[in-house]
Design an enzyme around this catalytic site. Structure first.
Site, PDB file in Angstrom:
ATOM      1  N   GLN A  71     -10.852 -13.246  -2.166  1.00  0.00           N
ATOM      2  CA  GLN A  71      -9.448 -12.865  -2.368  1.00  0.00           C
ATOM      3  C   GLN A  71      -8.622 -12.902  -1.088  1.00  0.00           C
ATOM      4  OE1 GLN A  71      -8.181  -9.419  -4.989  1.00  0.00           O
ATOM      5  NE2 GLN A  71      -7.584  -8.637  -2.996  1.00  0.00           N
ATOM      6  N   GLU A 131       0.478 -12.692  -1.256  1.00  0.00           N
ATOM      7  CA  GLU A 131       0.732 -11.820  -0.107  1.00  0.00           C
ATOM      8  C   GLU A 131       1.168 -12.616   1.116  1.00  0.00           C
ATOM      9  OE1 GLU A 131      -2.331  -8.955   0.637  1.00  0.00           O
ATOM     10  OE2 GLU A 131      -2.494  -8.409  -1.466  1.00  0.00           O
ATOM     11  N   ASP A 139     -13.007  -0.649  -1.706  1.00  0.00           N
ATOM     12  CA  ASP A 139     -11.622  -0.594  -2.213  1.00  0.00           C
ATOM     13  C   ASP A 139     -11.688  -0.271  -3.706  1.00  0.00           C
ATOM     14  OD1 ASP A 139      -9.035  -1.028  -3.077  1.00  0.00           O
ATOM     15  OD2 ASP A 139      -9.058  -3.184  -2.777  1.00  0.00           O
ATOM     16  N   LYS A 161      -5.155   3.432  -0.364  1.00  0.00           N
ATOM     17  CA  LYS A 161      -3.949   2.948  -1.040  1.00  0.00           C
ATOM     18  C   LYS A 161      -3.320   4.109  -1.807  1.00  0.00           C
ATOM     19  CE  LYS A 161      -5.559  -1.778  -2.128  1.00  0.00           C
ATOM     20  NZ  LYS A 161      -6.326  -2.557  -3.135  1.00  0.00           N
ATOM     21  N   ARG A 205      -0.393  -3.047  -1.353  1.00  0.00           N
ATOM     22  CA  ARG A 205      -0.848  -3.708  -2.569  1.00  0.00           C
ATOM     23  C   ARG A 205      -0.325  -5.140  -2.576  1.00  0.00           C
ATOM     24  NH1 ARG A 205      -3.714  -0.207  -5.988  1.00  0.00           N
ATOM     25  NH2 ARG A 205      -4.616  -2.233  -6.468  1.00  0.00           N
ATOM     26  N   SER A 206      -0.842  -5.933  -3.518  1.00  0.00           N
ATOM     27  CA  SER A 206      -0.346  -7.311  -3.596  1.00  0.00           C
ATOM     28  C   SER A 206       1.097  -7.351  -4.112  1.00  0.00           C
ATOM     29  CB  SER A 206      -1.262  -8.161  -4.456  1.00  0.00           C
ATOM     30  OG  SER A 206      -1.534  -7.538  -5.682  1.00  0.00           O
ATOM     31  N   LYS A 211      -3.913  -2.692   6.657  1.00  0.00           N
ATOM     32  CA  LYS A 211      -3.996  -3.983   5.961  1.00  0.00           C
ATOM     33  C   LYS A 211      -2.758  -4.113   5.082  1.00  0.00           C
ATOM     34  CE  LYS A 211      -6.899  -6.357   2.540  1.00  0.00           C
ATOM     35  NZ  LYS A 211      -7.700  -6.117   1.328  1.00  0.00           N
TER      36      LYS A 211
END
Ligand code: PGA
Ligand code: ZN
Length: 433
Positions: free
Chosen positions: A169, A211, A317, A342, A371-372, A393
């Site tokens: 991913q 992203e 995650d 997150k 998040r995306s 990130k």
């Protein structure tokens, strides 16, 4: 200045994928205002807080009118009059009001946007930037240095963020050799550019993924790893200066101990899949790996961490979903050595903080993450500094919902001045890289 919550306003806005999302404004009696925006994942863990979506024909079923109504009809009456400085108390009220274990009734999107708005309003009421407000509410002594996080920045997108063009991913870089955030981002800018040039030279430059990472026009997963390694070299960096981080997001192509990566012609059992990953670790300068096996594969997480956890960061995650109890279980089982944090997986700011604190108490490293599906909100940049997470990130080095967050770190570094310390590799759970 009174910090009592006076009113809330919820509205539908649009996220970085052009989908509806929840925005909440919180106004305080003394005049301060805070605004929260719910982000949204694409490769979500099954135990995350539930995003309430309307279903039906409009906007692919992604509309959020029910969540907006929940903010105005239920959440607003429950927290108006409460003190915005009491984040924990407000969040506890939100959790009790929802009444479910996964925020399914009022919606994790309604709750996190509200919780974020209250935090932004509290900081505004104190006339402090959010990172400073967070530090002032923690026990850290005032003269301590302020840690600017080691970034993980995506160069190629893949998986659910690129139509499953490749299985991995995220192929990211970590500028561990930088001396400051400013230098770290400058290094990544060169790697991102070099990767784009290499793709253009190969006749494969075809835009970007969700992203902002380059579109992964590769014949197999390993070609992507080779191209990223070449991009780092082309940009002039060596091992120990810029290292690779992977988010396998293996739940997207594996469950029940069977892995079917779309680009490979065969299925793997857990042991065989781990062998593939270990071979990549032996061949490429990889320093961190996220969700190497599927979220239901605890035995696989334990086996992978036993085999590789001494030399790479192993991040949970989907496996941990920003949940303190899951973090503690994983630590007891040695199922990983780091956690992705997150806020919308947890559903409130206080539960997000609890997961981070639990991870630190267990000796895990902590990576605050976007998040995306994102927005212009830059709260996570402030959380990473104010909570001393050590790593951040956000996605790639393009598209302003990403760049807003990286650029905010430059402003924070400048504001911190001489007390700023760039995390570098110190924050990884490893020795002797
Ligand atoms: P998501 O991806 O926001 O689509 O879940 C980010 C990640 O998996 O880290
Ligand atoms: Zn992930």
């Amino acid at each position: 200045m009174s910090t009592q919550i006076q009113s809330l306003q919820a509205r539908r806005i649009w996220d970085s994928r052009g989908r509806p999302t929840v925005e909440v404004d919180v106004h305080l009696e003394g005049g301060a205002m805070g605004r929260g925006i719910a982000p949204a994942g694409a490769s979500t863990g099954s135990h995350e807080a539930i995003e309430l979506r309307d279903g039906g024909a409009d906007f692919g079923g992604y509309d959020v009118q029910k969540a907006l109504a929940n903010v105005m009809r239920e959440i607003a009456p429950a927290i108006i009059g409460r003190d915005a400085l009491d984040q924990r108390g407000v969040d506890d009220t939100l959790i009790a009001l929802d009444g479910t274990s996964n925020k399914a009734r009022l919606g994790g999107n309604a709750l996190i946007a509200t919780s974020m708005a209250v935090l932004h309003a509290a900081a505004a009421s104190q006339r402090l930037p959010l990172w400073r407000y967070l530090q002032s509410t923690s026990a850290a002594p005032h003269d301590q240095s302020v840690i600017l996080p080691l970034p993980e920045i995506q160069i190629f997108g893949g998986g659910a963020h690129a139509g499953r063009r490749i299985d991995i991913q995220d192929l990211l870089v970590m500028p561990v050799g930088a001396q400051s955030m400013a230098e770290a981002l400058a290094m990544v800018a060169e790697v991102y550019r070099a990767a784009g040039d290499l793709m253009a030279d190969a006749g494969r430059r075809a835009g970007v993924a969700d992203e902002g990472g380059w579109w992964p026009d590769f014949a197999n997963n390993e070609e992507a790893l080779q191209m990223l390694t070449r991009a780092i070299e082309k940009a002039g960096y060596r091992h120990g200066e810029v290292m690779i981080s992977l988010d396998i997001a293996a739940s997207e192509f594996g469950s029940g101990g069977v892995y079917r990566p779309g680009l490979e012609k065969r299925a793997y059992d857990t042991g065989e899949w781990i062998e593939v990953l270990l071979r990549w670790l032996a061949t490429y300068p990889i320093l961190s790996i996220e969700d190497p096996v599927a979220e239901d594969d605890t035995a696989g997480m334990i086996a992978f961490t036993a085999a590789a956890g001494h030399k790479v960061q192993v991040i949970g995650d989907d496996y941990l979903v920003t949940n303190a109890a899951r973090v503690r279980d994983a630590a007891a089982q040695k199922a990983c050595n780091a956690v992705l944090i997150k806020p919308n997986q947890a559903g409130t700011i206080s539960e997000t903080f609890d997961a981070l604190q639990a991870a630190k108490a267990c000796g895990f490293s902590t990576v605050v993450s976007a998040r995306s599906g994102e927005s212009e909100d830059v709260m996570i940049s402030h959380l990473s500094v104010g909570w001393n997470a050590g790593q951040l990130k956000v996605g790639s080095f393009a598209r302003s919902e990403r760049m807003a967050k990286w650029n905010e770190l430059l402003r924070i570094e400048e504001a911190v001045g001489a007390r700023a310390r760039y995390a570098g590799a110190d924050v990884l759970p490893l020795v002797g890289i």
